[in-house]
Structure formats: C-alpha cells, structure tokens
Design an enzyme around this catalytic site. Structure first.
Site, mmCIF file in Angstrom:
data_model
loop_
_atom_site.group_PDB
_atom_site.id
_atom_site.type_symbol
_atom_site.label_atom_id
_atom_site.label_comp_id
_atom_site.label_asym_id
_atom_site.label_seq_id
_atom_site.Cartn_x
_atom_site.Cartn_y
_atom_site.Cartn_z
ATOM 1 N N THR A 75 9.730 1.582 -6.970
ATOM 2 C CA THR A 75 8.149 1.351 -7.531
ATOM 3 C C THR A 75 7.364 0.960 -6.087
ATOM 4 O OG1 THR A 75 8.465 -1.053 -7.411
ATOM 5 C CG2 THR A 75 9.145 0.066 -9.346
ATOM 6 N N ASP A 76 6.079 1.255 -6.268
ATOM 7 C CA ASP A 76 5.340 0.906 -5.138
ATOM 8 C C ASP A 76 5.410 -0.851 -5.394
ATOM 9 O OD1 ASP A 76 3.474 0.105 -3.162
ATOM 10 O OD2 ASP A 76 2.164 1.965 -3.738
ATOM 11 N N CYS A 77 4.924 -1.656 -4.431
ATOM 12 C CA CYS A 77 5.350 -3.070 -4.204
ATOM 13 C C CYS A 77 4.326 -3.781 -5.286
ATOM 14 C CB CYS A 77 5.095 -3.601 -2.697
ATOM 15 S SG CYS A 77 6.425 -2.676 -1.649
ATOM 16 N N GLY A 78 5.294 -4.527 -6.140
ATOM 17 C CA GLY A 78 4.464 -5.058 -7.167
ATOM 18 C C GLY A 78 3.953 -4.303 -8.342
ATOM 19 N N ALA A 79 4.218 -3.082 -8.536
ATOM 20 C CA ALA A 79 3.788 -2.154 -9.600
ATOM 21 C C ALA A 79 4.423 -2.430 -10.805
ATOM 22 C CB ALA A 79 4.243 -0.710 -9.374
#
Length: 739
Positions: free
Chosen positions: A267-271
């Site tokens: 995932t992109d960070c915090g997605a």
C-alpha cells in the site's frame, strides 16, 4: 497452514532458547532448499502475532529465530534518499528529458551499488532502521497528464512509451542481473490512474474509460511487470469507484491474472486508513473499522501495509473476517522478496555483500550525475547569445534560485556534502580576471518589502545577466512536503510567481537602457513541471530549462552556458500556453491532453529542445511501401550534423494512423535513440517496427491492427507544427500501407 501459528502445534514458538542457539541451522536458512521450501519453513515457525508484525513496513526483530528488524520503506527516486550522504542525481523528470535508456540503466545501477554498500555497512553496525534497507519504492511511472500535479516531477513525463522504456531500464539497474539474488528490490508505483489533485488523493475517484486506461495509464505498469519488477504499490485514490488498494479489477484481474505478476503488492503509506475513514473525514468510507480494512486488503491481495492498519489483522481473524491461512498466503509473497535479497543467507553468500562503501558518493558517480544533468537541460530559446565567452569583463548572476541548494534536490532526495549551486558553477567556469556580481534580487514567491533593490542596476553595466528563476519543492511537490504551498503541493497557478516576472521586467528595462548597447539576459528556469514562459521568452535572449539537476547542477548549467557541451535535453512533457488549453485538473479523460491528444498549439511541444548546432533528416525509406498485419517493417533515415559544433541529438520516431475507425492519438512516440555526431558527419539509422507499433486501442480497451495508411515521422522533436516554428529540425516523413 492455518494452524501453523498455534503454539500447541509449533514447539519452536515455546522454546526460544533452543531456537536462538540453532537459528542458523534452521531450514529457512538452508540455501540448498528451494525458495518456497524456505519460506514455508519460516512461516511454520511464526506465531500469528509475529506474522502480523512482518506485514507492516517496520518489521520487529524476532530474536528467537535470529531475525533482525527490517523496514521495507526506502527511497531511491534519484539517488539513495533519506539515508547517509550519497550521490544526488537529477530529479526523475530530468532523467526523462534525456530520452536515454542506457543512461537510466547506468544511473540506477550506480544507485543500487550505493544502496548495497550502505546496507552492508549499516547492517554490520546493527542499524536496522527505516531508509537503511534494500526494498526501494521507486520508480514512479504514473503519467504526468496535467502540469498542475506537484508530484509530476517524480515521473518520466507524459508519454507511456517513454515512461515504459526508462522505467524498465531503471528497474533492471536497481535489481541487477544475478540469477539467484536481487541487488535491490524495485517497486512500480502508484497503481493505477494516479496523478493528482494531491489535496484530494485520499478520497478522490479517478473516472477513466477503458480506452484511456489501456492506452495511457496501464502500459508502463505492464512493461515493468514484463521485466520482473519485484513490487507494485497501490495508490491512495479510487479508480472507477473502487479504492486502488482494494480494487479487484486492477490487482486480481489485471495485475495477477492477465499480467501474471509474481511479486508483492504494497500500500501507499496510510492508504488503508482511507478505506475506513468516511468521506466526511477525508477517506473512501469503503468499510467501517480498521479490522475490516485490514481484512479487505488481505482478500484483495495486499501483502505489505505501509502503515499500521495491519496491526488489526488479529482482530480480523477473531471476528471471522479472514483466516490465518489468508494471512499466510500474503506473507509468503512478501517474505520471498527478503529471501531473494539474501537477507536470510550467511554473509558472503550474496555477491552484492562485497560492494565496498567507497562506491558511495564516489567521483565516478559524481561524474555520472553531471552527465545526466548535462543531457537533461532543455534549451528553449537562443537568439545567438549562447554559448557565452567565459572571459567577459563582468557577469551578473541573480535570481531567487541562483544560490539555492533546494532547487538542486527536488523531492524524495538524498543529501551530499558537495552540492554545486548554479552560482558556484558559473563562478568556477569564468576566468579569474572576470568580475562576477551576485545579488538575490527577488524572493521565490513574494514581493520584497524593502523598496530599494541594489540588484537591478547591474543588468545595465554587465556584459551579460544570468537570472535564475522558477520554483522549487517549497512550492511544488507532495501533499505534506511543499511548505510554501496552500494547494498541497500542486501548482494551480501555472505562471511564474508574479514577483519574479516583475523582477525580470526590471532587469530587461535596465539592460536596454542604452539603445546602442543593449545587454543580453540569459534566463535559467528551475522546476519539475511545465510553467507559462511566454513573457519569460519575450524578455530573455536565451532560456534554459534546468529541472532539479542534482548535486552537479551548477556545473552542468555552466557547461552549457559557456559552450563546453551543446544542450541536448528534450521536453518529456508538453508546455501549454496557459491552463485554458487543457481540461480540468480532476478530469482523467485524455481528450485534449498531452501531445497525443491536444489539438491546440502549445507553448513548447513534447520532444522539443534546441542545440548549438543544426541537424538535418533526409533519405527516409521504408523496407516496403506496404505490409501485412503480421510483418515487421524497417525504416531508415540519414541524420546529419549540418552545423559546426559536436552535439548529441535525440532522434524520435512517431507514427500516425490515418484511417482508424476509432479516435486515435494525433501521433505517438514508438522509438527513440540518442546519438552523438561531429560537425559535418552523417549517420544512417535503422528502426525496426513491429506489429505492436501499429496497434490501436478500441473503446472497450482491446487492441488490434487495422488496415489502412500510416504516417511515420523521424526527427528531433514531435511532429507538431510548433516544433519547426521554434527551430527544431524538419522531420522526415514516409507513408506506408497495411493490408
């Protein structure tokens, strides 16, 4: 495997002392076993809690198995970033402007050498922290479809073909060619249909039709999967109504099933937070709780969470949303990456273990950074003032970015103890007897308060004024990095800051104060994106676009201004005259965008760039005037350096379907080759076109070759009329028929 984390069935989980004593004799350490056998053995020894800990970017140590902590989050967009002092290469968009796949490979090979050397040294000291690892979340192969996007600087531009070939070369250099080990692990991001607006990225839904999806947004990702990129990062936004990190069409149907991708998806960070944040909170509202978000991501094929949402996987198992076997299936995929990197093997097993630290920030890599900067800079205007002599009486260097280190870096940068600013580069290039005056002259994006400005007077009594304008990552970049942006890093105002234009007007007025002895102004622009330069061009005798040129940026600017080399960069993105020429920022249809679909004349076309010499193209000849759909075609052209200065030329091949039954690009880049020619020298180039080059994408996303006529163009820019108006070489053209 569902019960393998149960301590009753896993004696090693209850006898840590025994395990730690014999950790290097455990099966997962045995290099004679297959990769799958080793992964499954390690899985069998982990508790559920330990498994969950290994599925977030910052993995904890498992002491009883002798496994140190490891963080998957590392950056290498244009050099090893956020770690030790390392070589800072030009920003990715600058590499895109070189149109040079060999250069991209050499850059990423140097980066991966430095990355391995840094890892070897820091791991020896036990520094197993974020940004010291070997899994790099680069390259960014999103399409720079709109000049307002602040993160467009991270890409290779607007063209899917150019993005694909540069991305492939970059991945090959990062990952190496050893049959048993990855040098580093590369990652294709952000999957998919992701290019702003930054402020809305956590809840935005990119609506895109099948033709645009398969003609523009997906080809580069497919190209990187074809060269075995190790990881793919899913984007924050939704695509066609489904968040990208739970998008079964993109991840399962396309990436896994159609393209047969074998690496891990992260995932992109915090997605994953966006999955349970509701729309009124700035998220997608796909589910209601962290446990539901974690379970949905696992079911969607996400092996690694950048963030902490996967800490709720235990709750998801308890609630019956997923099973431990579901977790095992995804953890096995991401663990393979660490095994491929040799992280569970004895030191010395991996040939990359021996890369010494002296490659980091080496002179050879500094020279390579300078080469990229030299080849990336684009000369947009020259009325004959360039190249400059380096022994004039007086030079005046000014502007908000002349002495700035920030403009050398761009975003996602590393650090270096010897960053050469443009002022320093020019100062080093001129003769010691020449006078050099420097004044800041103008702020980056706000008027000066003091009504007195000592700077402008120098423009009237200097042999040349070199003014360095533009923007920096203070203004454009990612959501939280652009500290002086009130639009989350996007540039919704396409113009230069008004105070900079006002300063340039003042300089022009002073430079022209003696009608019989007008003084030239050379403008250098720094930016990671297109800018409205209409007034800059009118006020300047020459305009050089320098991007964010890395640690040797100042040296490269000086090398070009003083004629040590001829400029050879080409624009990897179209510069519209104004934002009125393109659709709304949040409209993801490609109609009216980029050189392929834009019907209006831009300020500067894709592929454009001037030189200190002239090139001519003639003698174009196809191997046959007509072919069948399954045949290859060769096209030859003669390229001549008809000027008197040795220079690189970026040869570009475009195709145009004249009789398609659906809407197709006006023309599209299908091949490119960088060559160097001495004055008066000609070379014959041959390009082989395959049936794939002639394919069109239908409205349902399918591809086929249709019978009819095709134009083939070969030249030093895109075939827009605007290219020749601005001084690009006339293109050679031939027409062929497909039966």
């Amino acid at each position: 495997m569902g019960a393998c984390g149960n301590k009753k069935n896993n004696p090693s989980a209850t006898t840590p002392d025994a395990d730690v004593l014999q950790s290097d004799t455990l099966a997962f350490r045995n290099t004679s076993l297959s990769l799958d056998e080793r992964v499954q053995d390690l899985l069998s020894r982990l508790t559920l809690e330990e498994k969950i800990g290994q599925m977030m970017n910052g993995t904890p140590e498992i002491k009883r198995l002798g496994i140190p902590a490891y963080d998957y989050w590392n950056e290498a967009l244009h050099g090893v970033g956020r770690s030790t002092a390392a070589t800072v290469f030009p920003q990715a968009i600058g590499l895109g402007a070189t149109f040079d796949t060999d250069l991209a490979f050499r850059v990423s090979s140097a980066i991966s050498d430095e990355a391995r050397a840094i890892y070897n040294a820091t791991n020896e000291k036990g520094y197993n922290i974020q940004y010291n690892g070997l899994t790099f979340w680069t390259p960014n192969i999103n399409i720079f479809r709109d000049p307002r996007w602040g993160r467009g600087q991270e890409t290779y531009g607007e063209d899917p073909y150019l993005t694909a070939i540069l991305g492939q070369a970059f991945v090959k250099g990062l990952q190496g060619d050893n049959p048993n080990y990855l040098k580093t692990a590369a990652c294709a991001k952000h999957f998919a249909v992701h290019s702003g607006p930054e402020k809305m990225r956590h809840q935005f839904n990119a609506e895109v039709g099948p033709r645009d999806l398969w003609e523009t947004y997906l080809p580069a990702f497919k190209a990187l999967v074809d060269v075995d990129v190790e990881a793919v990062m899913c984007a924050y936004n939704s695509t066609n109504g489904e968040p990208c990190c739970s998008n079964n069409y993109l991840i399962t149907d396309v990436l896994r099933n159609e393209w047969n991708f074998k690496g891990h998806v992260l995932t992109d960070c915090g997605a994953l937070v966006d999955l349970y944040k509701q729309p009124n909170e700035g998220g997608h509202g796909r589910v209601k709780t962290p446990a539901e978000a974690a379970a949905l991501a696992i079911k969607s094929g996400i092996s690694l969470n950048c963030g902490s949402t996967y800490s709720s996987l235990g709750d998801a198992v308890k609630e019956g949303l997923i099973t431990e076997a579901d977790i095992d299936a995804q953890l096995a995929i991401v663990l393979k990456t660490r095994f491929k990197l040799g992280l569970f093997d004895p030191k010395g097993s991996n040939p990359y273990d021996n890369i010494p630290f002296d490659v980091v920030n080496s002179e050879a890599h500094r020279a390579l950074s300078k080469e990229v900067a030299q080849k990336s800079m684009v000369l947009l205007k020259n009325n004959g003032v360039l190249p400059l002599r380096n022994d004039l009486s007086k030079y005046f260097v000014t502007g908000p970015n002349a002495a700035s280190v920030e403009i050398l870096l761009g975003n996602y940068y590393g650090v270096n103890p010897n960053m050469v600013t443009i002022l320093e580069g020019i100062s080093a290039a001129i003769r010691p007897t020449s006078q050099l005056q420097y004044r800041l002259g103008a702020m980056l994006n706000k008027p000066s308060i003091n009504p007195i400005n000592y700077a402008t007077g120098h423009a009237g009594n200097s042999d040349v004024t070199i003014v360095v304008l533009g923007v920096s990552s203070q203004i454009e970049g990612e959501e939280g990095d652009s500290l002086d942006s009130n639009t989350a890093g996007d540039r919704l105002d396409y113009d230069l800051p008004e105070n900079q234009i006002a300063y340039l007007r003042e300089l022009r007025e002073r430079a022209d104060q003696n009608p019989e002895d007008k003084k030239p102004i050379v403008t250098v622009i720094t930016s990671g994106s297109p800018i409205n330069l209409q007034e800059v061009e009118a006020l300047s005798d020459a305009v050089l676009f320098a991007w964010y040129p890395g640690e040797e940026g100042g040296t490269a600017v000086a090398d070009i201004l003083f004629g040590k080399i001829s400029p050879s960069g080409r624009l990897p993105i179209t510069f519209p005259k104004s934002l009125d020429q393109i659709p709304a920022f949040d409209d993801y249809s490609m109609k009216g965008r980029t050189y392929k679909y834009m019907d209006e004349d831009p300020m500067y076309p894709f592929g454009f760039g001037l030189s200190y010499t002239t090139f001519t193209y003639d003698g174009i000849k196809a191997s046959s005037p007509s072919i069948v759909k399954t045949e290859n075609l060769t096209v030859e052209v003669k390229v001549t350096n008809s000027g008197n200065i040795a220079s690189d030329e970026v040869v570009q091949v475009y195709i145009s379907d004249l009789e398609a039954t659906v809407a197709v690009p006006n023309f599209q880049l299908i091949h490119t080759k960088r060559i160097k020619l001495e004055p008066g020298i000609s070379t014959n180039l041959t390009f082989e076109l395959t049936p794939e080059d002639f394919m069109i994408v239908h409205n349902d996303g399918s591809r086929s070759i249709e019978s009819g006529e095709f134009n083939i163009f070969i030249g030093g820019s895109s075939p827009m009329e605007r290219s020749s108006e601005l001084g690009a070489p006339t293109m050679a053209k031939t027409t062929i028929t497909i039966n």
